[in-house]
Design a protein around this motif. Structure first.
Motif, short mmCIF file in Angstrom:
data_model
loop_
_atom_site.label_atom_id
_atom_site.label_comp_id
_atom_site.label_asym_id
_atom_site.label_seq_id
_atom_site.Cartn_x
_atom_site.Cartn_y
_atom_site.Cartn_z
N HIS A 30 0.81 -1.23 0.00
CA HIS A 30 0.00 0.00 0.00
C HIS A 30 0.84 1.28 0.00
CE1 HIS A 30 -2.86 -3.02 1.40
NE2 HIS A 30 -3.85 -2.18 1.16
N GLY A 31 2.17 1.13 0.11
CA GLY A 31 3.01 2.33 0.26
C GLY A 31 3.80 2.69 -0.97
N LYS A 158 5.02 10.25 9.45
CA LYS A 158 4.92 10.74 8.07
C LYS A 158 4.46 12.21 8.05
CE LYS A 158 2.76 6.97 6.49
NZ LYS A 158 3.24 5.75 7.13
N PHE A 188 10.12 12.71 8.11
CA PHE A 188 10.00 11.72 7.03
C PHE A 188 10.83 12.14 5.81
CE2 PHE A 188 7.47 9.12 3.92
CZ PHE A 188 7.69 7.90 4.50
N LYS A 259 -8.85 3.64 6.36
CA LYS A 259 -7.60 3.00 5.94
C LYS A 259 -7.08 3.50 4.61
CE LYS A 259 -8.35 -1.58 7.85
NZ LYS A 259 -7.08 -1.80 8.55
N ASN A 281 11.67 8.03 -0.03
CA ASN A 281 11.07 7.02 0.85
C ASN A 281 11.95 5.76 0.89
OD1 ASN A 281 9.26 5.51 2.40
ND2 ASN A 281 7.50 5.98 1.13
N1 PSU Z 1 5.76 3.90 6.11
C1 PSU Z 1 5.96 4.13 4.78
N2 PSU Z 1 4.92 3.78 3.96
C2 PSU Z 1 3.75 3.19 4.42
C3 PSU Z 1 3.57 2.96 5.81
C4 PSU Z 1 4.63 3.34 6.60
O1 PSU Z 1 7.01 4.63 4.37
O2 PSU Z 1 2.88 2.86 3.62
C5 PSU Z 1 2.32 2.31 6.35
C6 PSU Z 1 2.64 1.60 7.66
O3 PSU Z 1 2.22 0.25 7.51
C7 PSU Z 1 1.82 2.29 8.72
C8 PSU Z 1 0.63 2.69 7.92
O4 PSU Z 1 1.52 1.47 9.81
O5 PSU Z 1 1.25 3.20 6.71
C9 PSU Z 1 -0.21 3.71 8.65
O6 PSU Z 1 -1.51 3.67 8.16
P1 PSU Z 1 -2.71 4.42 8.92
O7 PSU Z 1 -2.34 5.87 8.83
O8 PSU Z 1 -3.96 4.08 8.15
O9 PSU Z 1 -2.75 3.90 10.33
#
Ligand code: PSU
Ligand code: MN
Length: 302
Positions: A30-31, A158, A188, A259, A281
């Motif tokens: 997802h990142g 972040k 970040f 999410k 990143n």
């Molecule tokens: N760090 C990154 N990219 C990401 C994430 C962290 O560089 O995608 C993910 C991690 O898994 C973190 C999540 O726990 O984003 C946070 O999501 P949310 O804000 O929905 O809790």
């Protein structure tokens, strides 16, 4: 009830008290986009091995908890963008339903702790979103840091988040926020945030000792280590701030919630910076992995 499927490499390191570093998988699914996500996942494991520790990428595949992923599984997962995004609330349900999910910081901490791994490297943790006074969007990562004894190395929260509010919640929850090697909290993509870090440490050994001291004092929860992105790959705050503001505005206009917020923002910032945010990143994740490996080595010496 269930078993942890631990790779032989990770299991023998744990048995022999050799250093192990946990890695999350939501950052993969997802990142970041394919194929950079897979390349990042392979490089981050290599960086940890080169530093003398063993990487353990964590995920749930078809209901099975994986502590360490075989290359074919890693490659498959990196091409499964519809894998579930698993936080504390989702883990047990994913297992019962036999589904595949990527673990966030919160879920990775839970599973790392079950496996006996104390150190974990990621990019940035989730936190309090801007406008949380209306949306109530506060990442479950913060609660997890308050209760699960894992030291998490990130490049700060972040920068898409409200960092002052994130610090306030972490303070309330009793989570030490320790910046490595400087007094200013990093943000970040940037080394600076304009905020003084609550705590500072300059060596991996001190960080490892602080983790062990917390345990000896019977204090629940982990530590957040904020490790500034390397100079060469930093995006200055003045460059990234307007882009973050635009991405957040678009998320609001499109009614993105829950999410989906973090993946949407990271994806839009990638597009709006023509890939520069992704390069940064990846650089900061590798940098965090190197520090986490040093901390894990100190912990196994202690
Ligand atoms: N760090 C990154 N990219 C990401 C994430 C962290 O560089 O995608 C993910 C991690 O898994 C973190 C999540 O726990 O984003 C946070 O999501 P949310 O804000 O929905 O809790
Ligand atoms: Mn959220």
């Amino acid at each position: 009830m269930f078993k942890l499927d631990i790779t032989p490499e990770v299991q023998s390191a744990l048995d022999e008290n050799r250093p192990v570093v946990a890695l999350e998988s939501t950052i993969i699914t997802h990142g970041m986009p394919w194929p950079q996500n897979y390349d990042m996942a392979v490089s981050v494991e290599q960086v940890i091995r080169d530093a003398g520790a063993v990487p353990a990428t964590i995920a749930v595949l078809k209901g099975q908890i994986k502590i360490g992923l075989a290359d074919a599984d890693l490659r498959d997962l990196a091409q499964t963008p519809d894998a579930r995004k698993l936080s504390r609330a989702d883990l047990a349900i994913c297992m019962v339903q036999g589904a595949t999910g990527a673990t966030t910081v919160a879920a990775t901490m839970i599973l790392a702790h079950l496996a006996g791994i104390k150190t974990f490297a990621t990019g940035g943790i989730g936190g309090v979103h801007r406008g949380a006074e209306h949306s109530f969007d506060i990442s479950a990562d913060l609660q997890e840091l308050a209760q699960t004894p894992v030291t998490v190395v990130a490049a700060g929260a972040k920068a898409i988040l409200d960092i002052p509010k994130t610090l306030e919640v972490l303070e309330t929850l009793g989570v030490p926020v320790i910046t490595y090697g400087q007094s200013e909290l990093p943000a970040f993509w940037s080394r600076t945030s304009g905020l003084v870090s609550p705590l500072r440490m300059d060596t991996a050994k001190d960080i490892a000792q602080a983790h062990i001291m917390r345990g000896a004092l019977n204090i629940q929860g982990g530590q957040l280590i904020a490790n500034p992105v390397p100079h060469a790959d930093e995006i200055p705050q003045s460059d990234i701030d307007p882009i973050i503001a635009q991405a957040i505005q678009e998320a609001e206009d499109q009614k993105i919630s829950a999410k989906a917020v973090t993946p949407f923002l990271l994806g839009r910032i990638f597009e709006l910076t023509q890939g520069r945010s992704l390069k940064t990143n990846i650089s900061l994740v590798l940098n965090n992995a190197r520090l986490a490996a040093e901390i894990a080595k100190e912990m196994s010496d202690l």
